[in-house]
Design a protein around this motif. Sequence first.
Motif, PDB file in Angstrom:
ATOM      1  N   THR A 148      44.092  28.475  -0.136  1.00 18.25           N
ATOM      2  CA  THR A 148      45.382  29.009  -0.185  1.00 18.25           C
ATOM      3  C   THR A 148      45.809  27.936  -1.429  1.00 18.25           C
ATOM      4  OG1 THR A 148      46.036  27.242   1.080  1.00 18.25           O
ATOM      5  CG2 THR A 148      45.828  29.355   2.169  1.00 18.25           C
ATOM      6  N   LYS A 149      47.199  28.513  -2.048  1.00 19.95           N
ATOM      7  CA  LYS A 149      47.522  27.655  -3.253  1.00 19.95           C
ATOM      8  C   LYS A 149      47.972  26.276  -2.711  1.00 19.95           C
ATOM      9  CE  LYS A 149      48.605  31.501  -6.298  1.00 19.95           C
ATOM     10  NZ  LYS A 149      49.493  32.271  -6.869  1.00 19.95           N
ATOM     11  N   ASP A 150      48.293  25.978  -1.743  1.00 22.21           N
ATOM     12  CA  ASP A 150      48.835  24.618  -1.204  1.00 22.21           C
ATOM     13  C   ASP A 150      47.891  23.774  -0.552  1.00 22.21           C
ATOM     14  OD1 ASP A 150      48.981  26.346   0.944  1.00 22.21           O
ATOM     15  OD2 ASP A 150      50.405  25.434   1.867  1.00 22.21           O
ATOM     16  N   SER A 151      46.366  24.384  -0.601  1.00 20.07           N
ATOM     17  CA  SER A 151      45.396  23.435  -0.117  1.00 20.07           C
ATOM     18  C   SER A 151      44.807  22.398  -0.943  1.00 20.07           C
ATOM     19  CB  SER A 151      44.256  24.180   0.334  1.00 20.07           C
ATOM     20  OG  SER A 151      43.475  24.805  -0.890  1.00 20.07           O
ATOM     21  N   LYS A 152      44.188  21.391  -0.526  1.00 18.82           N
ATOM     22  CA  LYS A 152      43.626  20.211  -1.079  1.00 18.82           C
ATOM     23  C   LYS A 152      42.466  20.722  -2.179  1.00 18.82           C
ATOM     24  CE  LYS A 152      41.160  16.065  -0.799  1.00 18.82           C
ATOM     25  NZ  LYS A 152      40.580  15.034  -0.056  1.00 18.82           N
TER      26      LYS A 152
ATOM     27  N   TYR B 248      42.398  23.852  -3.571  1.00 15.20           N
ATOM     28  CA  TYR B 248      42.744  24.634  -4.780  1.00 15.20           C
ATOM     29  C   TYR B 248      43.270  23.434  -5.760  1.00 15.20           C
ATOM     30  CZ  TYR B 248      46.349  27.076  -7.148  1.00 15.20           C
ATOM     31  OH  TYR B 248      46.907  27.819  -8.147  1.00 15.20           O
ATOM     32  N   GLN B 249      43.964  22.500  -5.374  1.00 17.61           N
ATOM     33  CA  GLN B 249      44.473  21.651  -6.448  1.00 17.61           C
ATOM     34  C   GLN B 249      43.536  20.463  -6.959  1.00 17.61           C
ATOM     35  OE1 GLN B 249      47.968  21.349  -7.413  1.00 17.61           O
ATOM     36  NE2 GLN B 249      47.041  20.103  -8.848  1.00 17.61           N
TER      37      GLN B 249
ATOM     38  N   TYR C   7      44.069  34.035  -9.222  1.00 21.78           N
ATOM     39  CA  TYR C   7      44.707  32.911  -9.810  1.00 21.78           C
ATOM     40  C   TYR C   7      44.907  32.911 -11.316  1.00 21.78           C
ATOM     41  CZ  TYR C   7      43.672  31.504  -5.154  1.00 21.78           C
ATOM     42  OH  TYR C   7      43.353  31.339  -3.630  1.00 21.78           O
TER      43      TYR C   7
ATOM     44  N   GLU D 156      47.954  30.874 -12.828  1.00 27.03           N
ATOM     45  CA  GLU D 156      47.824  29.282 -12.664  1.00 27.03           C
ATOM     46  C   GLU D 156      46.863  28.847 -13.544  1.00 27.03           C
ATOM     47  OE1 GLU D 156      47.908  31.626 -10.370  1.00 27.03           O
ATOM     48  OE2 GLU D 156      49.665  31.151  -8.732  1.00 27.03           O
TER      49      GLU D 156
END
Length: 133
Positions: free
Chosen positions: A69-73, A75-76, A110, A113
């Motif tokens: 998910t876009k708010d997962s570690k 992904y970041q 993605y 992004e």
Amino acid sequence: MAPFFVLSIAFIVYEYIQKYLALIHGREQKFKNINYLIEIFKDQASSHELLEEALEAFNTHFLHFNNVTKDSKEYQECLDFIGAFAWCPNMDIDRVVNYREEIVKANPNYKKEIETVIGSALKNREDKKGKKK
């Protein structure tokens, strides 16, 4: 006495082989850590060979974001790697642009992004280069 020397030499060689294998295994483990890969691209003293190894490790272990998910570690961390790769002054801009296409092809969900991160990193890279002159 000869068997003792042969066994001693065999033991010493065995120990060197074990140390070498442990070193190789430790290096492989490092290349499975995305934060280590990010640091390689942030370090301006990294050799071209090391950068290529880090890029290959990213391709092997992290290129496909899968279902993160876009708010997962995870992904970041992937975006941080992409940004560090694009910002790295030792990477050719054409290479960065071509690699962007590979990343987007692997992760079409993605695209926006990825392109934003790479565009921003390239802009910051050019801004920094302009300030040095």
